[in-house]
Write an enzyme that holds these catalytic residues in place. Sequence first.
Site, PDB file in Angstrom:
ATOM      1  N   GLU A 149      28.464 -39.386  20.530  1.00 16.74           N
ATOM      2  CA  GLU A 149      29.900 -39.310  20.150  1.00 16.74           C
ATOM      3  C   GLU A 149      30.526 -39.179  21.576  1.00 16.74           C
ATOM      4  O   GLU A 149      31.425 -39.708  22.107  1.00 16.74           O
ATOM      5  CB  GLU A 149      30.443 -38.539  19.285  1.00 16.74           C
ATOM      6  CG  GLU A 149      30.378 -38.987  17.910  1.00 16.74           C
ATOM      7  CD  GLU A 149      28.923 -38.721  16.884  1.00 16.74           C
ATOM      8  OE1 GLU A 149      28.089 -38.138  17.666  1.00 16.74           O
ATOM      9  OE2 GLU A 149      28.838 -39.084  15.933  1.00 16.74           O
TER      10      GLU A 149
ATOM     11  N   HIS B 204      32.954 -33.981   6.071  1.00 16.74           N
ATOM     12  CA  HIS B 204      33.529 -35.288   6.140  1.00 16.74           C
ATOM     13  C   HIS B 204      35.032 -35.440   5.789  1.00 16.74           C
ATOM     14  O   HIS B 204      35.309 -36.476   5.463  1.00 16.74           O
ATOM     15  CB  HIS B 204      32.578 -36.217   5.309  1.00 16.74           C
ATOM     16  CG  HIS B 204      31.117 -36.714   5.917  1.00 16.74           C
ATOM     17  ND1 HIS B 204      30.093 -35.869   5.680  1.00 16.74           N
ATOM     18  CD2 HIS B 204      30.704 -37.821   6.405  1.00 16.74           C
ATOM     19  CE1 HIS B 204      29.194 -36.392   6.281  1.00 16.74           C
ATOM     20  NE2 HIS B 204      29.515 -37.725   6.555  1.00 16.74           N
TER      21      HIS B 204
END
Lengths: 327, 344
Positions: B80, B149
């Site tokens: 990322e 999440h």
Amino acid sequence: MTRSGTGDAAHQLDLLRDMMAIRQFEERCAELYSAGEIRGFVHLYSGEEAVAVGVSQALTADDSVVSTYREHGHALVRGLPLDAVMAEMYGKATGCSGGRGGSMHLFDAGRRFYGGNAIVGGGLPLAVGLALADKMRGISRVTACFFGDGAVAEGEFHESMNLAALWNLPVLFCCENNRYAMGTALERSHSQPNLALRAASYGMPAWPVDGMDVLAVERSAGLAAEAVRSGGGPHFLELRTYRFRAHSMYDPELYRDKAEVERWRERDPITALADRMRADGEVSDAQITVIEAELTAALDAAVAAARDAPVEPVESLTSNVYAPGAV
Amino acid sequence: MTSGQTRQHRPRAARKRPAEPVTITYREAMRAAIREALQRDDRVFLMGEDVGRYGGCFAVSLGLLEEFGPERIRDTPLSESAFVGAGIGAAMGGMRPIVEIMTVNFSLLALDQIMNNAATLRHMSGGQVGVPLVIRMTTGAGRQLAAQHSHSLEGWFAHIPGLKILAPATLEDARGMLWTALADPDPVLIFEHGSLYNVSGTLPADAGPVGIDRAAIRRPGRDVTLISYGGTLGKALAAADRLAGDGIEAEVIDLRTLRPLDDAAIIDSVSRTHRVVLADEGWRSGSLAAEVSARITEQAFYQLDAPVQRVCGAEVPIPYARHLEQAALPQPETIAAAARAVVG
């Protein structure tokens, strides 16, 4: 001499002058810092000049450079005006970052000098992205990315190595291995202190270079940049060097022996080149004295100009957070 | 508007002139927005984890690889920080990247690049280096994905000067915000609530770019203002329905843009209703709802007939079990209850 150019006396004199210019700038910064004229964190490059000067020989004005917080040398050899760099040290409006950046954040977009990044490893993804843009746009350009041995321990280093190699991007990774991540010695922070080996594991050509020898740096950087430019993908140079001064002006240097510093000072890249040129009759003490005087005069003028330069009005405090005209 | 043929790179069958609405999901609206951007501007490309062959982890980019190829629908490794940073670098280098991050929780792995580079470079360089980048990511809870999440951290990002933060809650905004964001000279983060992707409705066939600088009144009312955004907007509207049954006319404001906030729209509504409830999935402490509440207090204190109320996410990592997860989130009933309390 192995490559044309590097054996040329006039060229070597240019290298010598460029290294001397950086050294004088850094030593002046130390004085100005001690005198309280410039502030913030100031990281001096003294001892590492051969790296910036040697690598810059391989770059064109159209290439891009991403640097670190120890970037005065990179900025000066990139051609940022001495006055603008010095004014930035003073936080003045005429500084190369308008006084917003200071010592650690020198920028010059026109010269494709993308800063002064003070997050260790933080510049590597930017270099990957600049190179990706060039590749997607079909522009033949090298992005030179400077970082230190400390960055090799960061996740961003490994992510960036992988991405650059995976996408075959035109990045020249220049690892300035000065043996210390601030105060932590290389051997105390790396399970594998051979840093070129680490980069090689990503499938890119990587090799160590004597970073105290400007001609050696120039040769290796030339070979690597040429390969990068001709589509050979990223290359990695481990430039083994040493900083003569403390990490920053706050650092009492408790972590290394004075004797070790002295041993490295015997390999001073400026003295080494000057001695070699003297021995070959390519430079005289008188010439060096003249160069010193010229550099000193330019620095005196830059300091005087910076002292007299205007500051940014406080009313402009929040400008440049967003583009002009934006909210 | 005439046929877009001349302005588009790919010749397309001439569309009949607009008008009749098409049925579309939020996911398809996002995809249409990305497709349009790729067609209109060669500098645009999409980059992220599994955006290509997989089709996007929430299937937003499904089919785009086949249409635009692997250079412009660019699968990345699970890195990322590097691919967000590469997006920043590519934006500096003249491209207009759309970087997709799977979820807001994963964006924390790239927080250094977002905060220390994207948001900072323009100022730190004295205005020389802009970052015209769009980062899209999923946010929010409600799908039993548990505590890594499901969070709503857009309020954190809205704290950062140099960024613009969008939260498309409607099909129109899902379709229209992206192009405007790409035209912006500064980094724009788009937060897509995961519960919205399957929401279906109609849009005009020629739906296109929308502004990103104003909040919207999604339902007018005079008794109380419900302020919400993103995945909570539907709950605020449902609450307003319930309140209508009690004779309370709630005005529902969709913030749309979380930074910069549209203070004028907020203050205008509060000045008419004199009562306000904020509904925000983010945690209450230090939240976006706290910021909006503070602005109302600063700018419209004497307009208030009751204390500002907040209905926020419970201060707990989002749990897996459905009943616990739902208990952690604002719900139409809790929003309506807060509204009843201030209307008194």
